[in-house]
Design an enzyme around this catalytic site. Structure first.
Site, PDB file in Angstrom:
ATOM      1  N   ASP A  51       0.846  -1.199   0.000  1.00 16.63           N
ATOM      2  CA  ASP A  51       0.000   0.000   0.000  1.00 16.63           C
ATOM      3  C   ASP A  51       0.878   1.245   0.000  1.00 16.63           C
ATOM      4  O   ASP A  51       1.435   1.636   1.024  1.00 16.63           O
ATOM      5  CB  ASP A  51      -0.902  -0.033   1.237  1.00 16.63           C
ATOM      6  CG  ASP A  51      -1.715   1.246   1.410  1.00 16.63           C
ATOM      7  OD1 ASP A  51      -1.752   2.065   0.474  1.00 16.63           O
ATOM      8  OD2 ASP A  51      -2.299   1.418   2.507  1.00 16.63           O
ATOM      9  N   GLU A 129      31.299   8.119   5.224  1.00 17.45           N
ATOM     10  CA  GLU A 129      31.763   7.901   6.597  1.00 17.45           C
ATOM     11  C   GLU A 129      30.628   8.347   7.516  1.00 17.45           C
ATOM     12  O   GLU A 129      30.502   9.516   7.851  1.00 17.45           O
ATOM     13  CB  GLU A 129      33.021   8.716   6.883  1.00 17.45           C
ATOM     14  CG  GLU A 129      34.209   8.343   6.007  1.00 17.45           C
ATOM     15  CD  GLU A 129      35.409   9.250   6.258  1.00 17.45           C
ATOM     16  OE1 GLU A 129      35.311  10.156   7.118  1.00 17.45           O
ATOM     17  OE2 GLU A 129      36.432   9.060   5.581  1.00 17.45           O
ATOM     18  N   GLU A 131      28.926   8.692  10.844  1.00 14.80           N
ATOM     19  CA  GLU A 131      29.193   8.687  12.282  1.00 14.80           C
ATOM     20  C   GLU A 131      27.903   8.497  13.072  1.00 14.80           C
ATOM     21  O   GLU A 131      26.810   8.805  12.589  1.00 14.80           O
ATOM     22  CB  GLU A 131      29.868  10.008  12.684  1.00 14.80           C
ATOM     23  CG  GLU A 131      31.198  10.243  11.983  1.00 14.80           C
ATOM     24  CD  GLU A 131      31.696  11.670  12.086  1.00 14.80           C
ATOM     25  OE1 GLU A 131      32.909  11.881  11.906  1.00 14.80           O
ATOM     26  OE2 GLU A 131      30.867  12.582  12.320  1.00 14.80           O
ATOM     27  N   GLU A 212      35.033   8.325  17.933  1.00 18.20           N
ATOM     28  CA  GLU A 212      35.109   9.647  17.323  1.00 18.20           C
ATOM     29  C   GLU A 212      35.275  10.736  18.391  1.00 18.20           C
ATOM     30  O   GLU A 212      35.365  10.455  19.581  1.00 18.20           O
ATOM     31  CB  GLU A 212      33.879   9.921  16.446  1.00 18.20           C
ATOM     32  CG  GLU A 212      34.127   9.741  14.941  1.00 18.20           C
ATOM     33  CD  GLU A 212      35.172  10.703  14.379  1.00 18.20           C
ATOM     34  OE1 GLU A 212      35.544  11.674  15.060  1.00 18.20           O
ATOM     35  OE2 GLU A 212      35.613  10.481  13.238  1.00 18.20           O
ATOM     36  N   GLU A 220      32.655   5.653  14.705  1.00 13.07           N
ATOM     37  CA  GLU A 220      32.683   5.593  13.249  1.00 13.07           C
ATOM     38  C   GLU A 220      33.203   4.235  12.815  1.00 13.07           C
ATOM     39  O   GLU A 220      34.182   3.728  13.360  1.00 13.07           O
ATOM     40  CB  GLU A 220      33.569   6.692  12.671  1.00 13.07           C
ATOM     41  CG  GLU A 220      33.623   6.711  11.143  1.00 13.07           C
ATOM     42  CD  GLU A 220      34.464   7.857  10.605  1.00 13.07           C
ATOM     43  OE1 GLU A 220      35.309   7.603   9.726  1.00 13.07           O
ATOM     44  OE2 GLU A 220      34.293   8.991  11.078  1.00 13.07           O
ATOM     45  N   HIS A 269      30.562  12.171   5.927  1.00 12.64           N
ATOM     46  CA  HIS A 269      31.495  12.660   4.913  1.00 12.64           C
ATOM     47  C   HIS A 269      31.470  11.684   3.741  1.00 12.64           C
ATOM     48  O   HIS A 269      31.687  10.482   3.919  1.00 12.64           O
ATOM     49  CB  HIS A 269      32.903  12.759   5.492  1.00 12.64           C
ATOM     50  CG  HIS A 269      32.956  13.469   6.810  1.00 12.64           C
ATOM     51  ND1 HIS A 269      33.823  13.132   7.816  1.00 12.64           N
ATOM     52  CD2 HIS A 269      32.211  14.511   7.292  1.00 12.64           C
ATOM     53  CE1 HIS A 269      33.640  13.926   8.849  1.00 12.64           C
ATOM     54  NE2 HIS A 269      32.660  14.771   8.560  1.00 12.64           N
ATOM     55  N   ARG A 340      39.965  20.034   7.152  1.00  8.63           N
ATOM     56  CA  ARG A 340      38.642  19.601   7.588  1.00  8.63           C
ATOM     57  C   ARG A 340      37.700  20.759   7.920  1.00  8.63           C
ATOM     58  O   ARG A 340      36.574  20.520   8.350  1.00  8.63           O
ATOM     59  CB  ARG A 340      38.779  18.644   8.778  1.00  8.63           C
ATOM     60  CG  ARG A 340      39.265  17.261   8.346  1.00  8.63           C
ATOM     61  CD  ARG A 340      39.639  16.362   9.517  1.00  8.63           C
ATOM     62  NE  ARG A 340      39.817  14.992   9.068  1.00  8.63           N
ATOM     63  CZ  ARG A 340      40.892  14.509   8.464  1.00  8.63           C
ATOM     64  NH1 ARG A 340      41.909  15.316   8.202  1.00  8.63           N
ATOM     65  NH2 ARG A 340      40.957  13.239   8.109  1.00  8.63           N
ATOM     66  N   GLU A 359      36.201  14.597  -1.084  1.00  9.69           N
ATOM     67  CA  GLU A 359      35.359  14.315   0.084  1.00  9.69           C
ATOM     68  C   GLU A 359      34.456  15.509   0.351  1.00  9.69           C
ATOM     69  O   GLU A 359      34.946  16.605   0.650  1.00  9.69           O
ATOM     70  CB  GLU A 359      36.228  14.039   1.313  1.00  9.69           C
ATOM     71  CG  GLU A 359      35.428  13.809   2.586  1.00  9.69           C
ATOM     72  CD  GLU A 359      36.306  13.808   3.840  1.00  9.69           C
ATOM     73  OE1 GLU A 359      35.833  13.330   4.888  1.00  9.69           O
ATOM     74  OE2 GLU A 359      37.447  14.310   3.770  1.00  9.69           O
ATOM     75  N   ARG A 361      32.181  17.039   2.878  1.00 10.06           N
ATOM     76  CA  ARG A 361      32.084  16.822   4.312  1.00 10.06           C
ATOM     77  C   ARG A 361      30.776  17.341   4.927  1.00 10.06           C
ATOM     78  O   ARG A 361      30.500  17.088   6.102  1.00 10.06           O
ATOM     79  CB  ARG A 361      33.265  17.503   5.017  1.00 10.06           C
ATOM     80  CG  ARG A 361      34.591  16.863   4.685  1.00 10.06           C
ATOM     81  CD  ARG A 361      35.757  17.578   5.341  1.00 10.06           C
ATOM     82  NE  ARG A 361      35.640  17.661   6.790  1.00 10.06           N
ATOM     83  CZ  ARG A 361      35.922  16.664   7.624  1.00 10.06           C
ATOM     84  NH1 ARG A 361      36.313  15.486   7.155  1.00 10.06           N
ATOM     85  NH2 ARG A 361      35.796  16.827   8.933  1.00 10.06           N
TER      86      ARG A 361
END
Length: 474
Positions: A51, A129, A131, A212, A220, A269, A340, A359, A361
């Site tokens: 449904d 990645e 977390e 982490e 992680e 990330h 970062r 990457e 992030r």
């Protein structure tokens, strides 16, 4: 895996039930279970009815009949059920056999098909990645006269003075002090290792796991990259295993981006790259960070479309509690190697030509991975198509801590939207890159925005507990 092999696996492993699963717009999995005696070759031809009107954002009650079409390549034995059960992911079709354009998994597949039509490459690889936190106790309530949340963890910084442990054993993790310590500070080695063991038995290739940065059990686990749709399938499997192993250990795991105030949130990330056959297209050792011009244009597309993209990669009001400066949150729409504090980071440690990647992030795990990865690919491909140069557009590179820049310099850097509504505004203003190749339909985008507007409004109109601290004595 052929249908015949799946049927043989059912017989050889004494499978009693087959669990047919699909993904909703929010990214959560849904399922219908059939006794294995009711599953035969015709099941994989005719599908399993359900449904659609009972799934938010799918169909009206007047057109509710929908069909799950099993993908035999996704079959694996469920590691948690008491009765031997085989889990299989499905695509959603309409009763007339057409792929449903609001099915997130079909959107991911269309994105892969579109890539092959562009002539840019043949395959896009993704590696998230994702977390998460592991808590010991979670309580919350939101009603007319009550609004609160409370979480607890045996390793939380606020429990250094707690007596209820029957003798406090100390070694709590300080705020922002949780990155890769050994035991006894890291109290969750064994539960993460158990998660990894179950993931491996269920077909995931795990690369590593660790504690982490945040206090109170942030973790992680990284699994191996794969193609777009397969990676999204793997992420659903990953989250399913994390949450159910935590439950078996008397704990609870959450992928919520910002469950705690004053410490790092949980991101997702996302690493990505494009290959043409076996040839990686992102590598050029003569250029900045070993990135080819094609890869730079891919970055240009992601950063240019980021305000709209974030409505899909960070689709919750809680996402924007994480996207604030000061907690390693990638709020700055720039790129950099190894930095970062940038929204796009280019990994440079131990990178080979085939491992060369970018990457992004900013995303978090409230995102539906099928939609998020598809949208990222389309943004990058639009950058390649238009030859966008992120340097000329002012997106970097910024190879220094952006948080420490003077305020005048910071003003020159674009930031992510500040709220979900702002991100949805950006998506409404910039959605053309998503409809290229018919990957996303305009109907899907309009429906998606309407659903997310409802979520944003549901939060904005409610009384917040902190408002009592600020205003009750006015």
């Amino acid at each position: 895996m052929s249908v015949q092999k799946v049927l043989e696996q059912i017989k050889e492993n004494n499978i009693q039930f087959v669990d047919f699963r699909f993904v909703g717009l929010s990214g959560g999995a849904h399922h219908i279970t059939l006794p294995s005696t009711e599953v035969d070759a015709d099941t994989f031809v005719n599908g399993v009815a359900f449904d659609g009107s009972s799934i938010p954002g799918f169909r009206g009650i007047e057109e509710s009949d929908m069909v799950m079409m099993p993908d035999t390549e996704t079959a694996y034995v469920d590691p948690f059920t008491s009765h031997p059960t085989l889990n299989i992911m499905c695509n959603i079709h309409t009763p007339d056999g057409q792929r449903y354009d609001r099915d997130p998994r079909s959107i991911a597949q269309r994105a892969e098909e579109y890539l092959q039509t562009t002539g840019v490459g043949t395959t896009a690889f993704f590696a998230p990645e994702s977390e998460f936190f592991i808590f010991d106790d979670v309580r919350y309530e939101s009603s007319m006269n009550t609004s609160f949340f409370s979480v607890d963890s045996e390793e939380a910084a606020w429990n250094t003075g707690r007596k209820e442990e029957g003798g406090n054993l100390a070694f709590k993790i300080p705020v922002k002090g949780g990155y890769v310590p050994v035991a006894p500070v890291d109290s969750q080695q064994d539960i993460r290792s158990e998660m990894v063991r179950v993931m491996q038995e269920s077909g995931l290739r795990i690369e590593r796991h660790h504690h982490e940065v945040a206090t109170a059990g942030q973790a992680e686990i990284n699994f191996r990259f794969d193609t777009l749709t397969k990676t999204a399938d793997n992420l659903l499997k990953y989250k399913y295993i994390v949450q159910n192993v935590a439950r078996q250990w008397g704990k609870v795991a959450t992928f919520m981006p910002k469950p705690l105030f004053g410490d790092n949130g949980s991101g997702m990330h996302v690493h990505s790259s494009i290959f043409n056959g076996d040839t990686p297209l992102f590598y050029d050792n003569k250029e900045y960070a070993n990135l080819s011009k094609l890869a730079m244009s891919y970055i240009g597309g992601i950063l240019y479309h980021a305000p709209a993209l974030i409505a899909i990669t960070n689709p919750s009001t809680n996402s924007f509690k994480r996207l604030v400066p000061g907690y390693e949150a990638p709020v700055n729409l720039v790129f950099s190697k190894g930095n970062r504090s940038a929204a796009v980071r280019i990994p440079i440690a131990a990178v080979t030509p085939k491992g060369c990647r970018i990457e992004f992030r900013t995303p978090d795990s409230t995102a539906n991975p099928y939609l998020a990865f598809a949208a990222m690919l389309l943004a990058g491909l639009d950058g390649i198509k238009k030859g966008l140069d992120p340097i000329a557009l002012g997106y970097g590179p910024f190879d220094k801590n952006i948080y420490d820049l003077p305020e005048e310099e910071k003003k020159e850097i674009r930031s992510v939207p500040g709220t979900l509504d702002e991100a949805l505004d950006a998506l409404e203003a910039d959605s053309g890159f998503l409809t290229e190749g018919g990957v996303f339909s305009q109907d899907f985008i309009d429906n998606y925005v309407a659903l997310k507007r409802q979520e944003a409004k549901a939060v904005s109109i409610r009384v917040h507990p902190h408002e009592y601290s600020l205003y009750f004595d006015c």
